[in-house]
Design an enzyme around this catalytic site. Structure first.
Site, PDB file in Angstrom:
ATOM      1  N   SER A 252      -6.803   4.833  11.271  1.00  0.00           N
ATOM      2  CA  SER A 252      -5.127   4.955  11.564  1.00  0.00           C
ATOM      3  C   SER A 252      -4.479   6.305  11.422  1.00  0.00           C
ATOM      4  CB  SER A 252      -4.683   4.021  10.208  1.00  0.00           C
ATOM      5  OG  SER A 252      -5.203   2.805  10.152  1.00  0.00           O
TER       6      SER A 252
ATOM      7  N   GLN B  80      -3.536   6.266   4.258  1.00  0.00           N
ATOM      8  CA  GLN B  80      -2.368   6.407   3.404  1.00  0.00           C
ATOM      9  C   GLN B  80      -2.611   7.464   2.297  1.00  0.00           C
ATOM     10  OE1 GLN B  80      -1.506   2.476   1.882  1.00  0.00           O
ATOM     11  NE2 GLN B  80      -0.340   1.992   3.766  1.00  0.00           N
TER      12      GLN B  80
ATOM     13  N   GLY C 195       0.860  -1.246   0.041  1.00  0.00           N
ATOM     14  CA  GLY C 195      -0.046   0.036   0.145  1.00  0.00           C
ATOM     15  C   GLY C 195       0.736   1.211  -0.031  1.00  0.00           C
TER      16      GLY C 195
ATOM     17  N   GLU D   6      -4.426  -2.482  11.877  1.00  0.00           N
ATOM     18  CA  GLU D   6      -3.207  -3.638  11.595  1.00  0.00           C
ATOM     19  C   GLU D   6      -3.044  -4.522  12.405  1.00  0.00           C
ATOM     20  OE1 GLU D   6       0.740  -1.355  12.127  1.00  0.00           O
ATOM     21  OE2 GLU D   6      -0.459  -0.549  10.760  1.00  0.00           O
TER      22      GLU D   6
ATOM     23  N   SER E 193      -8.459   4.598   3.732  1.00  0.00           N
ATOM     24  CA  SER E 193      -7.071   4.608   4.228  1.00  0.00           C
ATOM     25  C   SER E 193      -6.293   5.796   4.466  1.00  0.00           C
ATOM     26  CB  SER E 193      -6.453   3.767   3.073  1.00  0.00           C
ATOM     27  OG  SER E 193      -5.030   4.134   3.182  1.00  0.00           O
TER      28      SER E 193
END
Length: 445
Positions: free
Chosen positions: A211, A184, A108, A330, A182
């Site tokens: 996250s 990210q 990712g 995670e 996400s």
């Protein structure tokens, strides 16, 4: 690009024959290593990344940056004056250029962090990867980069494979993005933001961000490299991050141990009532894995930060837990594995986004634990786990490293568990089978 074999050998997960007592040195953090590589590649001067993780994901990142023209020199040992020693990579920035092809594998960080970097290259940069990478969310990054002035050819898929038509620079500016799938997506834009002509202002417009510790990690590392970053935590607008245009400094960075990868070893202490020490556990960190201290203590263990590292001890009992894992998703596979062996039910919440990770982790955990006799039910945003007597069988990994380590954790207490494709752990934890065997033999204790 990289293909996954249709069939994999089965690895008999070792059954613990007593309490585990070991010291386990965990390799460096993937999240820190790959962010450090990107920032060093975009810096105005050479820098060092010390104690990096050498795994499939970090190798893919390094190889991709090399393909864009960045120099990365690997040394077996070096000293930064801080006693770190160990392996070190010297990063030598250069004018980014194409044409080039980047293999993202199923990483990712590579598939999301590098398209923004590629907009700064002169020439076409093609991105491809494992079949699963085509299914993972990327559309928000693609559309955001287009808003900021990039030209990207993805044939309308909003996913890999794609080609970034790099122009050597990107205008940047303000962009709205839904990063609810996400974190990210936000980090990807922030990391390259200092090199955009106008910097970047990222405005998250979706539901709650998962996250968040990883975004805080990105912000701290940007600041350490000399970037000016305004964040909601610093009194800014909620869900808005601003990075000013600036040159990045070449830094000398020591990578922390990957705390999330310490999870299976800490779980071994919890399950067997033993003690595991993880050296160099940081007293302050942005890594989400640090939450293991709290979560596994609530599930029946105890821990202490000492000069030797984190010392974690199991009590011989495992308790169920009701926990919101939205910031530490995670960790879900390992927690689910331990919960399946507990003395009471568990509810794991806030992790609907795991359906879009390396595999659909919620469906995979449900199928595999139930296949061993468990009782796991998917909820809208997580799992409900009612412990049941488990039996041996094949534990499929779906080419997901955290599924493999979760299966190994269950195998400590359940005889006859066989892990399909344990080699997938090389994504972030090289040589896991040897580390697991050393732990069980008491190596370093």
């Amino acid at each position: 690009m990289t293909e996954t074999p249709a069939l994999h050998a089965l690895w008999p997960a070792p059954l613990a024959d007593g309490t585990v007592h070991a010291t386990v040195t965990v390799p460096g953090s993937k999240s820190v290593t790959n962010r450090a590589l990107v920032l060093a590649a975009l810096a105005a001067e050479p820098g060092w990344v010390r104690r990096p993780l050498r795994s499939r994901d970090s190798r893919l990142m390094a190889d991709a940056l090399r393909a864009l023209g960045v120099g990365i020199e690997e040394t077996a040992s070096s000293s930064s004056g801080d006693g770190s020693g160990g392996e070190a990579w010297r990063i030598i920035p250069a004018a980014l250029h194409g044409p080039a092809t980047v293999d993202v594998g199923n990483a990712g960080t590579v598939m999301r962090f590098l398209p923004p970097v590629a907009t700064l290259a002169a020439g076409d940069i093609r991105f491809d990867g494992d079949p699963r990478s085509y299914e993972r969310p990327l559309g928000q990054v693609i559309s955001a980069l287009r808003t900021l002035g990039a030209r990207i050819d993805d044939d309308g898929r909003g996913a890999l494979p794609l080609t970034v038509q790099g122009g050597g620079a990107l205008e940047g500016g303000v962009v709205e993005i839904d990063a609810s799938n996400s974190s990210q997506f936000v980090s990807a834009l922030l990391l390259s933001g200092p090199r955009f002509n106008q910097g970047v202002e990222v405005r998250h417009v979706g539901t709650a961000l998962p996250s968040m510790p990883h975004i805080r990690m990105t912000v701290e590392m940007l600041r350490a490299a000399g970037a000016q970053v305004d964040t909601p935590e610093a009194g800014g607008e909620p869900n808005v991050w601003r990075v000013s245009p600036s040159a990045l400094l070449g830094r000398d960075m020591v990578v922390e141990p990957d705390l999330s990868n310490a999870q299976p070893f800490l779980a071994a202490a919890l399950i067997t009532g033993g003690t595991v020490t993880i050296p160099d556990w940081p007293r302050r960190t942005t890594q989400p894995g640090d939450e293991l201290r709290r979560i596994f203590t609530e599930m029946g263990g105890s821990c202490e930060l000492t000069d030797a590292g984190l010392v974690f001890t199991g009590s011989g009992k495992i308790h169920g837990i009701d926990v919101d894992l939205s910031e530490v998703g995670e960790l879900t596979p390992g927690i689910a594995a331990v919960a399946a062996l507990a003395d009471s039910p568990s509810t794991l919440r806030g992790v609907a986004h795991l359906r879009l990770h390396e595999t659909d982790r919620l469906a995979a955990l449900t199928a595999e634990i139930n296949g061993l006799g468990g009782e796991v039910t998917e909820t809208a945003d997580g799992l409900h786990i009612r412990p049941r007597p488990l039996h041996g069988g094949v534990f499929h990994t779906y080419d997901d490293h955290r599924m493999a380590t979760a299966g190994a954790v269950i195998g400590l207490a359940v005889g006859g568990v066989e892990i399909e494709n344990v080699a997938t752990t090389a994504k972030t934890l090289p040589d896991f089978p040897r580390m697991w065997a050393d732990m069980l033999s008491g190596a370093g204790a």
